[in-house]
Scaffold this motif. Sequence first.
Motif, PDB file in Angstrom:
ATOM      1  N   SER A  22       0.812  -1.214   0.000  1.00 33.09           N
ATOM      2  CA  SER A  22       0.000   0.000   0.000  1.00 33.09           C
ATOM      3  C   SER A  22       0.841   1.258   0.000  1.00 33.09           C
ATOM      4  O   SER A  22       1.965   1.280   0.483  1.00 33.09           O
ATOM      5  CB  SER A  22      -0.891   0.011   1.231  1.00 33.09           C
ATOM      6  OG  SER A  22      -1.545   1.238   1.332  1.00 33.09           O
ATOM      7  N   ARG A  23       0.245   2.309  -0.505  1.00 34.57           N
ATOM      8  CA  ARG A  23       0.853   3.634  -0.430  1.00 34.57           C
ATOM      9  C   ARG A  23       0.291   4.433   0.735  1.00 34.57           C
ATOM     10  O   ARG A  23       0.746   5.525   1.013  1.00 34.57           O
ATOM     11  CB  ARG A  23       0.622   4.386  -1.735  1.00 34.57           C
ATOM     12  CG  ARG A  23       1.368   3.761  -2.860  1.00 34.57           C
ATOM     13  CD  ARG A  23       1.273   4.591  -4.087  1.00 34.57           C
ATOM     14  NE  ARG A  23       1.986   3.892  -5.145  1.00 34.57           N
ATOM     15  CZ  ARG A  23       2.092   4.313  -6.347  1.00 34.57           C
ATOM     16  NH1 ARG A  23       1.522   5.437  -6.702  1.00 34.57           N
ATOM     17  NH2 ARG A  23       2.756   3.621  -7.241  1.00 34.57           N
ATOM     18  N   GLY A  24      -0.716   3.902   1.395  1.00 33.51           N
ATOM     19  CA  GLY A  24      -1.325   4.594   2.520  1.00 33.51           C
ATOM     20  C   GLY A  24      -0.570   4.324   3.813  1.00 33.51           C
ATOM     21  O   GLY A  24       0.441   3.632   3.844  1.00 33.51           O
ATOM     22  N   THR A  25      -1.087   4.880   4.877  1.00 35.96           N
ATOM     23  CA  THR A  25      -0.530   4.712   6.214  1.00 35.96           C
ATOM     24  C   THR A  25      -1.211   3.531   6.888  1.00 35.96           C
ATOM     25  O   THR A  25      -2.429   3.413   6.855  1.00 35.96           O
ATOM     26  CB  THR A  25      -0.747   5.997   7.039  1.00 35.96           C
ATOM     27  OG1 THR A  25      -0.036   7.066   6.406  1.00 35.96           O
ATOM     28  CG2 THR A  25      -0.270   5.832   8.467  1.00 35.96           C
ATOM     29  N   VAL A  26      -0.417   2.674   7.542  1.00 33.97           N
ATOM     30  CA  VAL A  26      -0.964   1.518   8.239  1.00 33.97           C
ATOM     31  C   VAL A  26      -1.153   1.859   9.718  1.00 33.97           C
ATOM     32  O   VAL A  26      -0.233   2.330  10.382  1.00 33.97           O
ATOM     33  CB  VAL A  26      -0.076   0.270   8.066  1.00 33.97           C
ATOM     34  CG1 VAL A  26      -0.593  -0.889   8.905  1.00 33.97           C
ATOM     35  CG2 VAL A  26      -0.015  -0.131   6.588  1.00 33.97           C
ATOM     36  N   LEU A  27      -2.362   1.599  10.192  1.00 34.60           N
ATOM     37  CA  LEU A  27      -2.733   1.816  11.584  1.00 34.60           C
ATOM     38  C   LEU A  27      -3.185   0.479  12.160  1.00 34.60           C
ATOM     39  O   LEU A  27      -3.895  -0.274  11.497  1.00 34.60           O
ATOM     40  CB  LEU A  27      -3.873   2.833  11.653  1.00 34.60           C
ATOM     41  CG  LEU A  27      -4.512   3.106  13.013  1.00 34.60           C
ATOM     42  CD1 LEU A  27      -4.939   4.569  13.092  1.00 34.60           C
ATOM     43  CD2 LEU A  27      -5.696   2.212  13.282  1.00 34.60           C
ATOM     44  N   CYS A  28      -2.759   0.191  13.377  1.00 32.06           N
ATOM     45  CA  CYS A  28      -3.208  -0.997  14.103  1.00 32.06           C
ATOM     46  C   CYS A  28      -3.838  -0.520  15.406  1.00 32.06           C
ATOM     47  O   CYS A  28      -3.217   0.233  16.158  1.00 32.06           O
ATOM     48  CB  CYS A  28      -2.040  -1.927  14.396  1.00 32.06           C
ATOM     49  SG  CYS A  28      -2.505  -3.350  15.423  1.00 32.06           S
ATOM     50  N   ASN A 112       9.040   1.686   7.053  1.00 33.97           N
ATOM     51  CA  ASN A 112      10.001   0.639   7.432  1.00 33.97           C
ATOM     52  C   ASN A 112       9.419  -0.345   8.434  1.00 33.97           C
ATOM     53  O   ASN A 112      10.124  -1.222   8.923  1.00 33.97           O
ATOM     54  CB  ASN A 112      11.275   1.267   8.013  1.00 33.97           C
ATOM     55  CG  ASN A 112      11.984   2.132   7.008  1.00 33.97           C
ATOM     56  OD1 ASN A 112      12.141   1.757   5.848  1.00 33.97           O
ATOM     57  ND2 ASN A 112      12.400   3.310   7.437  1.00 33.97           N
ATOM     58  N   GLY A 113       8.159  -0.176   8.779  1.00 35.38           N
ATOM     59  CA  GLY A 113       7.524  -1.072   9.733  1.00 35.38           C
ATOM     60  C   GLY A 113       7.767  -0.701  11.180  1.00 35.38           C
ATOM     61  O   GLY A 113       7.462  -1.486  12.084  1.00 35.38           O
ATOM     62  N   GLU A 114       8.268   0.497  11.420  1.00 33.75           N
ATOM     63  CA  GLU A 114       8.512   0.958  12.788  1.00 33.75           C
ATOM     64  C   GLU A 114       7.328   1.793  13.272  1.00 33.75           C
ATOM     65  O   GLU A 114       6.840   2.661  12.546  1.00 33.75           O
ATOM     66  CB  GLU A 114       9.781   1.814  12.853  1.00 33.75           C
ATOM     67  CG  GLU A 114      11.052   1.054  12.518  1.00 33.75           C
ATOM     68  CD  GLU A 114      11.366  -0.034  13.516  1.00 33.75           C
ATOM     69  OE1 GLU A 114      11.160   0.184  14.732  1.00 33.75           O
ATOM     70  OE2 GLU A 114      11.822  -1.104  13.073  1.00 33.75           O
ATOM     71  N   PRO A 115       6.876   1.546  14.496  1.00 31.82           N
ATOM     72  CA  PRO A 115       5.776   2.373  15.018  1.00 31.82           C
ATOM     73  C   PRO A 115       6.266   3.779  15.356  1.00 31.82           C
ATOM     74  O   PRO A 115       7.373   3.951  15.867  1.00 31.82           O
ATOM     75  CB  PRO A 115       5.331   1.623  16.276  1.00 31.82           C
ATOM     76  CG  PRO A 115       6.504   0.805  16.678  1.00 31.82           C
ATOM     77  CD  PRO A 115       7.286   0.501  15.435  1.00 31.82           C
ATOM     78  N   LEU A 116       5.447   4.765  15.042  1.00 24.94           N
ATOM     79  CA  LEU A 116       5.756   6.141  15.429  1.00 24.94           C
ATOM     80  C   LEU A 116       5.487   6.276  16.922  1.00 24.94           C
ATOM     81  O   LEU A 116       4.521   5.717  17.428  1.00 24.94           O
ATOM     82  CB  LEU A 116       4.885   7.122  14.643  1.00 24.94           C
ATOM     83  CG  LEU A 116       4.954   7.042  13.122  1.00 24.94           C
ATOM     84  CD1 LEU A 116       4.025   8.083  12.500  1.00 24.94           C
ATOM     85  CD2 LEU A 116       6.361   7.231  12.622  1.00 24.94           C
ATOM     86  N   SER A 117       6.333   7.031  17.603  1.00 25.88           N
ATOM     87  CA  SER A 117       6.162   7.157  19.052  1.00 25.88           C
ATOM     88  C   SER A 117       5.520   8.491  19.419  1.00 25.88           C
ATOM     89  O   SER A 117       5.582   9.459  18.667  1.00 25.88           O
ATOM     90  CB  SER A 117       7.510   7.033  19.765  1.00 25.88           C
ATOM     91  OG  SER A 117       8.264   8.218  19.582  1.00 25.88           O
ATOM     92  N   ARG A 118       4.929   8.505  20.584  1.00 26.46           N
ATOM     93  CA  ARG A 118       4.347   9.740  21.115  1.00 26.46           C
ATOM     94  C   ARG A 118       5.422  10.813  21.285  1.00 26.46           C
ATOM     95  O   ARG A 118       5.166  11.988  21.052  1.00 26.46           O
ATOM     96  CB  ARG A 118       3.720   9.469  22.486  1.00 26.46           C
ATOM     97  CG  ARG A 118       2.469   8.657  22.437  1.00 26.46           C
ATOM     98  CD  ARG A 118       2.080   8.237  23.863  1.00 26.46           C
ATOM     99  NE  ARG A 118       0.717   7.788  23.871  1.00 26.46           N
ATOM    100  CZ  ARG A 118      -0.255   8.344  24.577  1.00 26.46           C
ATOM    101  NH1 ARG A 118      -0.010   9.344  25.378  1.00 26.46           N
ATOM    102  NH2 ARG A 118      -1.469   7.875  24.509  1.00 26.46           N
TER     103      ARG A 118
END
Length: 166
Positions: A22-28, A112-118
């Motif tokens: 996907s070209r979108g943003t992945v949210l879990c 890159n599969g890394e979660p963004l942090s607060r």
Amino acid sequence: MIKILEDREKRYEEILSLIKQSRGTVLCAKINYPGTNKNTKHSQKAFCILRKEIYNEFKKSIIKEKILNGYDGESMLLIIDLPEEEVKKRSIFLELNHPLGRIFDIDVYDKNGEPLSRKQFGFSERQCIVCNRSARECIINKSHSIDEVIEIINNAVEEYGEGYEK
């Protein structure tokens, strides 16, 4: 506990797969629920509430959705047609401002599969639902019993969640 860890690993593999396609943003999105039983009536009700709130927040931008069920509880994976920074900021706002936000676990991933942090966005770590100190510190120090945390969560879900039966 091994099955919970296996479910988490499978979910992360699915996240990586979505990122690649996907070209979108992945949210879990899932519920932070302590203990080994992640599929209680309260955790399921909380997930229904979380799912509704995520849809309300991103409904116009959702490209794809996948719901996962397992030993780690329910989770939803979304591809959202918005920049990852915007998705993360809106997710943090939901976690900070919703009455059940402290048990909402909304992760947004970079390419890159890394979660963004607060912290990347100037926000502090999550607060403990029992005492408002750092949740991480309370978990490490075992400051509260699992039963105490579960009781507080269940009461909050009951109080807020009328009408959200699965």
